[in-house]
Design a protein around this motif. Sequence first.
Motif, PDB file in Angstrom:
ATOM      1  N   LEU A  39       0.793  -1.316   0.037  1.00 17.94           N
ATOM      2  CA  LEU A  39      -0.102   0.066  -0.075  1.00 17.94           C
ATOM      3  C   LEU A  39       0.754   1.313   0.070  1.00 17.94           C
ATOM      4  N   LEU A  40       0.740   2.175  -0.944  1.00 25.40           N
ATOM      5  CA  LEU A  40       1.701   3.163  -1.320  1.00 25.40           C
ATOM      6  C   LEU A  40       0.743   4.426  -0.621  1.00 25.40           C
ATOM      7  N   ASN A  41       1.400   5.286  -0.004  1.00 28.44           N
ATOM      8  CA  ASN A  41       0.540   6.507   0.247  1.00 28.44           C
ATOM      9  C   ASN A  41       1.293   7.620  -0.407  1.00 28.44           C
ATOM     10  N   ILE A  42       0.237   8.481  -0.971  1.00 35.93           N
ATOM     11  CA  ILE A  42       0.715   9.632  -1.785  1.00 35.93           C
ATOM     12  C   ILE A  42      -0.051  10.977  -1.099  1.00 35.93           C
ATOM     13  N   GLN A  43       0.876  11.881  -0.378  1.00 34.03           N
ATOM     14  CA  GLN A  43       0.532  13.019   0.391  1.00 34.03           C
ATOM     15  C   GLN A  43       0.810  13.997  -0.636  1.00 34.03           C
ATOM     16  N   MET A  44      -0.184  14.750  -0.707  1.00 34.23           N
ATOM     17  CA  MET A  44      -0.082  16.130  -1.561  1.00 34.23           C
ATOM     18  C   MET A  44      -0.266  17.453  -0.481  1.00 34.23           C
ATOM     19  N   GLY A  45       0.443  18.092  -0.071  1.00 35.01           N
ATOM     20  CA  GLY A  45      -0.070  19.193   1.125  1.00 35.01           C
ATOM     21  C   GLY A  45      -0.191  18.290   2.315  1.00 35.01           C
ATOM     22  N   GLN A  52      -4.278   6.559  -0.883  1.00 34.70           N
ATOM     23  CA  GLN A  52      -3.435   5.525  -1.063  1.00 34.70           C
ATOM     24  C   GLN A  52      -3.778   4.657  -2.228  1.00 34.70           C
ATOM     25  N   VAL A  53      -2.907   3.936  -2.638  1.00 36.94           N
ATOM     26  CA  VAL A  53      -3.104   3.031  -3.944  1.00 36.94           C
ATOM     27  C   VAL A  53      -2.387   1.716  -3.476  1.00 36.94           C
ATOM     28  N   ASN A  54      -2.970   0.411  -3.916  1.00 35.49           N
ATOM     29  CA  ASN A  54      -2.744  -0.748  -3.657  1.00 35.49           C
ATOM     30  C   ASN A  54      -1.757  -0.882  -4.986  1.00 35.49           C
ATOM     31  N   SER A  84       4.621  -2.972 -11.959  1.00 41.27           N
ATOM     32  CA  SER A  84       5.772  -2.388 -12.899  1.00 41.27           C
ATOM     33  C   SER A  84       5.318  -0.995 -12.813  1.00 41.27           C
ATOM     34  N   LEU A  85       6.461  -0.191 -13.242  1.00 44.47           N
ATOM     35  CA  LEU A  85       6.462   1.266 -13.351  1.00 44.47           C
ATOM     36  C   LEU A  85       5.379   1.838 -14.017  1.00 44.47           C
ATOM     37  N   GLU A  86       4.666   1.202 -14.986  1.00 41.86           N
ATOM     38  CA  GLU A  86       3.715   1.566 -16.006  1.00 41.86           C
ATOM     39  C   GLU A  86       2.557   1.426 -14.954  1.00 41.86           C
ATOM     40  N   GLY A  87       2.335   0.023 -14.431  1.00 40.40           N
ATOM     41  CA  GLY A  87       1.357  -0.486 -13.402  1.00 40.40           C
ATOM     42  C   GLY A  87       1.189   0.722 -12.253  1.00 40.40           C
ATOM     43  N   ILE A  88       2.070   1.256 -11.702  1.00 41.09           N
ATOM     44  CA  ILE A  88       2.121   1.999 -10.669  1.00 41.09           C
ATOM     45  C   ILE A  88       1.662   3.370 -11.000  1.00 41.09           C
ATOM     46  N   ARG A  89       2.226   3.844 -12.294  1.00 42.95           N
ATOM     47  CA  ARG A  89       1.654   4.908 -13.000  1.00 42.95           C
ATOM     48  C   ARG A  89       0.143   5.046 -12.954  1.00 42.95           C
ATOM     49  N   SER A 132      -6.762   6.223  -9.805  1.00 42.88           N
ATOM     50  CA  SER A 132      -7.440   6.136  -8.264  1.00 42.88           C
ATOM     51  C   SER A 132      -8.627   7.050  -8.139  1.00 42.88           C
ATOM     52  N   ASN A 133      -9.736   6.558  -7.686  1.00 44.86           N
ATOM     53  CA  ASN A 133     -10.753   7.414  -7.591  1.00 44.86           C
ATOM     54  C   ASN A 133     -10.675   8.260  -6.359  1.00 44.86           C
ATOM     55  N   ASN A 134      -9.645   8.255  -5.570  1.00 48.39           N
ATOM     56  CA  ASN A 134      -9.178   9.267  -4.466  1.00 48.39           C
ATOM     57  C   ASN A 134      -8.258  10.335  -4.779  1.00 48.39           C
ATOM     58  N   ASN A 135      -7.988  10.158  -5.972  1.00 48.15           N
ATOM     59  CA  ASN A 135      -6.655  10.983  -6.422  1.00 48.15           C
ATOM     60  C   ASN A 135      -7.109  12.423  -6.325  1.00 48.15           C
TER      61      ASN A 135
END
Length: 87
Positions: free
Chosen positions: A2-8, A13-15, A22-27, A33-36
Amino acid sequence: GLLNIQMGSQSFQVNIDNNNNSLEGIRNAINNSNNNLGVQASILKVNNGGTDEFRLILTASKSGAASSISLNDVSGNVASTLNVTNP
């Protein structure tokens, strides 16, 4: 993992699993992500002394310090595997 992406001050999070590790899959996981919160992921090809390297680049939809982006692992080792450098 589970990767947490913080903006401000906000985060989402994305699983990342065997289907998108892969790099493409993570991108794609970040961008789709619906929560982006307004983070755009892209892949940059860099020539490093004759060897091509690929890097994941994250860009915030808004500018300024309040939109700075950081990544960290909630579970697993996605960020550490990517050798993430946070500002």
